[in-house]
Write an enzyme that holds these catalytic residues in place. Structure first.
Site, mmCIF file in Angstrom:
data_model
loop_
_atom_site.group_PDB
_atom_site.id
_atom_site.type_symbol
_atom_site.label_atom_id
_atom_site.label_comp_id
_atom_site.label_asym_id
_atom_site.label_seq_id
_atom_site.Cartn_x
_atom_site.Cartn_y
_atom_site.Cartn_z
ATOM 1 C CG ASN A 1 -0.265 -0.454 2.486
ATOM 2 O OD1 ASN A 1 0.559 0.268 3.055
ATOM 3 N ND2 ASN A 1 -0.584 -1.658 2.947
ATOM 4 C CG HIS B 1 3.851 -2.144 4.065
ATOM 5 N ND1 HIS B 1 5.032 -2.724 4.484
ATOM 6 C CD2 HIS B 1 2.862 -3.020 4.397
ATOM 7 C CE1 HIS B 1 4.771 -3.905 5.044
ATOM 8 N NE2 HIS B 1 3.465 -4.103 5.000
ATOM 9 C CG ASP C 1 24.945 5.841 -6.733
ATOM 10 O OD1 ASP C 1 25.879 6.613 -6.456
ATOM 11 O OD2 ASP C 1 24.971 5.084 -7.725
ATOM 12 C CE1 TYR D 1 23.641 9.953 -12.134
ATOM 13 C CE2 TYR D 1 21.580 10.919 -11.357
ATOM 14 C CZ TYR D 1 22.252 9.976 -12.105
ATOM 15 O OH TYR D 1 21.536 9.049 -12.819
#
Lengths: 230, 230, 230, 230
Positions: free
Chosen positions: C29, C95, C120, C227
């Site tokens: 969920n 979840h 990362d 980045y």
């Protein structure tokens, strides 16, 4: 069967290998023999599946001479023809580098019969042909691969295990025609995967008791079989 | 429910097995019982899923006699009917050789409850029916498979674990109807996969504490359940 | 943002979970908070993804009272709202019981940082919330799950690891909105899979050196990040 | 070749990475050099594959200056250009975090040659570049990654292993152009997967005998090759 029909069956069996996700790029090849004409149709060498056409399939005789076709046959052709010459029952051969079967080949051990999934198709273990000697490697390598396979069966019929792994290399499977050899290649990959999971979960597990191997193999094979439709 | 409706439900549950990728070729079969009529609809033996039609589904009675249908019923029919006769609560049964559940069966050990994913559906471990004795194998094998399953539950209700693995063989699951038994087959495969990963990562891990098993099982089952919609 | 817009974002994030193959049936969920209105939109309990509609999404306040919607909210709602109350930075929570992350949760150990793929996105290890005490299980279980998660972070910011595994249970992830929390759930599953493979291949491997963790985390996060696009 | 043609080839090679399921989200980048013009086309940093367009591809010179394009080039650009400067034979470079190759990188060990699947493409083991020293990390990190790769080859030709894993990080592969470097990235992932399975099944397995490595590598490479079509 005409050459065109033979080539079409071999083409379709090769494409089935790709569809079943048993090959990466050009790995793998399937052939079928016409016993009456003593010719074998086989995938050409190094042609990607998305480019393969029926007319690309090469026809060779049992001494590996090209009978029809403008492309080179699979570099494994001599292994296929060796098996056809030695084992008169088989009509199709498949070679792949499918992931789990190849992992067992790289581990250089026969796949033990750990459950009824294997016993439904193979009577006992799936043999592992030995690592080739340097002398044979320097000889006719692909022909010797066929010889190693036949030797590891000894007196055992190739019908009792329509599949083998070659140590350090990869699997070969066979059947009454090209399609059936692909069918066995698919089953081998699934059986090899289950056996890998079982052995990494419980390394000490022993082979399935002989009574269950007999029961499952014989309910599908031989005169008392009762699986499937008449 | 008419035979046609019953056959349609069983047909659809069998096709769902294929769609969920739990079967290779003809592995696996699903059945459903009509308790009022004491008949069971089940997949025919050895028919590939892509060829299966509603009218191929076979109707048998609880003593395994064909009531309607021109094909042989699944070779596992006697296992299904044994479970229906012994367990009056269940309405559908599924048999597969799904990869991870079969690996646990081949390892011949019950699947311990290692997390709430399992506890949401099973109250404790997923039992493993014993390897069959030679005597029973030589008797009525498929009937004895049913007996081994019922025996391994002992006093435990089949509702507490709608799934079992049979040592050296593969899983069976059940539910209120055919669709629900397939649903449990999908869950078992995912639970078995997680348990495999957990045990190979940390072989010494113990079963989940009972307090968490109770909490998760009971928030979905029984009078105090509060999961889902009314 | 209107309730309709909020529900649409939450609906789409839930469907993305299904599309990314992180859920089996109704597992999982996703929610998103509207901080200005102090309301949370969340998936209803036990509704399959193929049946889910935008209007099924339930709006609750931070004390778990239903503000809009005719269905019961996810049984995990109290865990979500606990996290929103404690961590004012986060805007979305996901979840799942995704396979590899759940296997680590069942193994009850934090996921060590073994490579730059993890570094990362996470500054160090992915924490593992403790197995809950019996006392807390008998209390307000889903609320206590939130408390266990917050406790295991201690002084560490939830931004340093937008993901956690709960021992014996499964993962939770978060981000600035529902979509970003799903993004982190996908990354967690891939990171957990790589970590599983690494640890089963070389059980003795140590965590990545701190210099590499710093380099990779900080080239994507904080004032000196370089980045991506401006 | 015009910049537009170069960008199109690099665009297509990047999309192939995504199609072959070697990347999650924005992981991974592919480049190609035009040796005549001394320019490299490379994926922009952090752009998702579903949004990528041909015109997003950035052209840089061998000192990493942007020659054409409005986006930032990949943060790994300096690693690519380092390899192009040092190895004059290569025309394309691919970087991924593909799952099994990255697991070997995280395990920080070279991938031994365990079978002919690897020997068909790599002459011996796939090297593992060392974990970088703190000093080099603090220097020009991406440039130093290129240097670590070149150093770990020593006197070995990059043609003998068109692939490397970088300890604690992930793989890089190369080839005559961008497409071929992607082809090698796909092969590396499959080879790494087979090697993982083999080593977890039989940890004590030794590398394939040199005679078989020679046979398979040399039947596909060099003056006596006989695989494929003329």
């Amino acid at each position: 069967m005409s050459y065109t029909e033979l080539k079409r069956e071999v083409y379709e069996a090769n494409m089935e290998l790709d569809k079943r996700k048993l090959v990466t790029y050009t790995f793998g090849n399937v052939s079928q023999i016409d016993r009456a004409k003593s010719v074998v149709a086989i995938k050409p060498s190094g042609v990607p599946y998305e480019d393969l056409k029926v007319d690309d399939i090469v026809i060779v005789d049992l001494e590996n001479n090209i009978v029809e076709g403008s492309l080179n046959p699979s570099s494994d052709t001599k292994t296929h023809t060796y098996l056809y010459r030695e084992w008169s029952d088989i009509g199709g051969v498949t070679h792949t580098h499918s992931t789990y079967a190849t992992a067992w080949a790289q581990a250089q051990i026969a796949i033990p019969c750990l459950g009824t999934t294997q016993a439904d198709y193979v009577y006992g273990e799936i043999p592992c042909a030995a690592v080739m000697s340097d002398e044979r490697i320097k000889g006719d390598y692909e022909e010797e691969t066929g010889a190693q396979i036949v030797e590891c069966f000894g007196d055992r019929s190739p019908n009792e295990s329509p599949m083998v792994i070659v140590a350090g290399h990869a699997p070969f499977t066979w059947g009454k025609d090209a399609a059936k050899s692909v069918y066995h290649a698919v089953l081998l990959e699934e059986i090899a995967r289950m056996a890998y999971l079982t052995k990494t979960l419980t390394p000490e597990i022993a082979a399935l008791k002989q009574g269950l191997v007999d029961k499952h193999y014989l309910r599908k094979h031989g005169k008392d079989a009762y699986y499937g439709q008449k």
